[in-house]
Write an enzyme that holds these catalytic residues in place. Structure first.
Site, PDB file in Angstrom:
ATOM      1  N   ASP A   1       7.850   7.836  24.117  1.00 33.68           N
ATOM      2  CA  ASP A   1       7.875   6.565  24.616  1.00 33.68           C
ATOM      3  C   ASP A   1       6.944   5.471  24.327  1.00 33.68           C
ATOM      4  O   ASP A   1       7.143   4.332  23.878  1.00 33.68           O
ATOM      5  CB  ASP A   1       8.033   6.525  26.132  1.00 33.68           C
TER       6      ASP A   1
ATOM      7  N   ASP B   1       4.043   9.617  28.199  1.00 33.48           N
ATOM      8  CA  ASP B   1       5.185  10.023  27.366  1.00 33.48           C
ATOM      9  C   ASP B   1       4.876   9.753  25.841  1.00 33.48           C
ATOM     10  O   ASP B   1       5.117   8.435  25.573  1.00 33.48           O
ATOM     11  CB  ASP B   1       6.331   9.609  28.001  1.00 33.48           C
TER      12      ASP B   1
ATOM     13  N   ARG C   1      13.275  17.408  26.275  1.00 30.44           N
ATOM     14  CA  ARG C   1      13.075  18.023  27.429  1.00 30.44           C
ATOM     15  C   ARG C   1      13.970  17.476  28.525  1.00 30.44           C
ATOM     16  O   ARG C   1      14.109  16.117  28.726  1.00 30.44           O
ATOM     17  CB  ARG C   1      11.805  17.687  28.148  1.00 30.44           C
TER      18      ARG C   1
ATOM     19  N   THR D   1      14.120  19.433  34.872  1.00 28.30           N
ATOM     20  CA  THR D   1      13.892  20.599  34.585  1.00 28.30           C
ATOM     21  C   THR D   1      12.529  21.042  33.909  1.00 28.30           C
ATOM     22  O   THR D   1      12.064  22.014  33.844  1.00 28.30           O
ATOM     23  CB  THR D   1      14.964  21.515  34.421  1.00 28.30           C
TER      24      THR D   1
HETATM   25  C1  PRP Z   1       7.858  15.828  24.258  1.00 27.33           C
HETATM   26  C2  PRP Z   1       6.787  16.423  23.133  1.00 27.33           C
HETATM   27  C3  PRP Z   1       7.277  17.712  22.843  1.00 27.33           C
HETATM   28  C4  PRP Z   1       7.658  18.234  24.476  1.00 27.33           C
HETATM   29  C5  PRP Z   1       6.423  18.891  24.995  1.00 27.33           C
HETATM   30  O1  PRP Z   1       8.990  15.495  23.962  1.00 27.33           O
HETATM   31  O2  PRP Z   1       7.210  15.650  22.033  1.00 27.33           O
HETATM   32  O3  PRP Z   1       8.314  17.898  22.151  1.00 27.33           O
HETATM   33  O4  PRP Z   1       7.699  16.919  25.200  1.00 27.33           O
HETATM   34  O5  PRP Z   1       6.965  19.412  26.118  1.00 27.33           O
HETATM   35  P1  PRP Z   1       7.160  20.993  26.498  1.00 27.33           P
HETATM   36  O6  PRP Z   1       5.910  21.787  25.843  1.00 27.33           O
HETATM   37  O7  PRP Z   1       6.888  21.341  27.985  1.00 27.33           O
HETATM   38  O8  PRP Z   1       8.286  21.654  25.864  1.00 27.33           O
HETATM   39  P2  PRP Z   1      10.310  15.030  24.677  1.00 27.33           P
HETATM   40  O9  PRP Z   1      11.064  16.203  25.321  1.00 27.33           O
HETATM   41  O10 PRP Z   1       9.784  13.938  25.912  1.00 27.33           O
HETATM   42  O11 PRP Z   1      11.259  14.281  23.711  1.00 27.33           O
HETATM   43  P3  PRP Z   1      10.898  12.966  22.786  1.00 27.33           P
HETATM   44  O12 PRP Z   1       9.967  13.332  21.789  1.00 27.33           O
HETATM   45  O13 PRP Z   1      12.321  12.507  22.316  1.00 27.33           O
HETATM   46  O14 PRP Z   1      10.396  11.789  23.710  1.00 27.33           O
HETATM   47  N1  URA Z   2       5.738  15.133  26.660  1.00 26.50           N
HETATM   48  C1  URA Z   2       5.032  14.027  26.761  1.00 26.50           C
HETATM   49  O1  URA Z   2       5.506  13.110  26.089  1.00 26.50           O
HETATM   50  N2  URA Z   2       3.826  13.906  27.303  1.00 26.50           N
HETATM   51  C2  URA Z   2       3.365  15.165  28.156  1.00 26.50           C
HETATM   52  O2  URA Z   2       2.565  14.809  28.995  1.00 26.50           O
HETATM   53  C3  URA Z   2       4.345  16.235  28.358  1.00 26.50           C
HETATM   54  C4  URA Z   2       5.404  16.349  27.443  1.00 26.50           C
END
Ligand code: PRP
Ligand code: URA
Length: 192
Positions: free
Chosen positions: A187, A184, A88, A92
């Site tokens: 993280d 997150d 993400r 945005t």
């Molecule tokens: C997180 C999570 C999903 C997404 C959900 O990933 O693992 O893939 O956000 O959010 P959404 O429903 O609004 O799309 P992130 O983009 O933070 O990447 P990461 O797993 O690398 O931390």
């Molecule tokens: N991705 C995350 O890891 N946490 C949230 O709350 C939303 C998106």
């Protein structure tokens, strides 16, 4: 779930808990998969047994979905595995795909999309679109924490996908994080 949410839970415990919740979710999400009867020899006699008869493909969404993969494979060791890399945008909250390596010809498979957070649903929609393009018709999403907004979005754009979630939370904040959520996930899983 209470320790997963707690902000002071250290990374090693967070990983163990993510794995444990995923085992429970995966047990629920696989319990109606078709099985075929067969026989094996026990040390004493022939026994009728049942084995999974459908092709199963697990697709963790990088990064956070990696925290669910081992548990899924413990339950379904013969599953094939594909990957979507989605991230993400921090401003945005829109998802961008940066990697894809998924088995082809998914029409015959039951596909389990592993992504622990369902927030806006944008990432899941992108992954579901990708799976649909590879022929997938039976897709089950395993999510640890979901927001009502994400569930509503998916039921509009991908009504055939079945969602299994361990928690349906209150909603999203203005940065599109789930409330109360757990922060997150990626993280916390990787200590970044
Ligand atoms: C997180 C999570 C999903 C997404 C959900 O990933 O693992 O893939 O956000 O959010 P959404 O429903 O609004 O799309 P992130 O983009 O933070 O990447 P990461 O797993 O690398 O931390
Ligand atoms: N991705 C995350 O890891 N946490 C949230 O709350 C939303 C998106």
């Amino acid at each position: 779930m209470s320790r997963l949410r707690e902000r002071t839970t250290p990374c090693d415990e967070f990983r163990r808990l993510a794995r444990r919740v995923t085992l429970l979710l995966a047990a629920e999400a696989t319990k109606d998969l078709p099985v075929a009867e067969t026989e094996v020899d026990t040390p004493l006699e022939r026994a009728r047994v049942r084995r999974l008869s459908s092709r199963v493909v697990a697709v963790p969404v990088l990064r956070a979905g990696l925290g669910m993969l081992d548990a899924f494979l413990e339950l379904v060791p013969q599953a094939e595995v594909g990957y979507f890399g989605l991230e993400r945008n921090e401003e945005t909250a829109e998802a961008r795909r940066y990697y894809e390596k998924v088995p082809k010809d998914l029409a015959s498979a039951v596909v389990f999309l592993l992504d622990p957070m369902l927030a806006t649903g944008g990432s899941a929609q992108m992954a579901l679109d990708g799976l649909g393009g590879l022929g997938a018709v039976q897709v089950r999403l395993l999510s640890i924490v979901s927001a009502p907004e994400g569930v509503a979005h998916l039921s509009e754009v991908a009504p055939e996908a079945i969602i299994f979630t361990a928690a349906l939370d209150r909603g999203l904040n203005d940065r599109k994080y789930i409330l109360p959520g757990l922060g997150d996930f990626g993280d916390r899983l990787f200590g970044t």
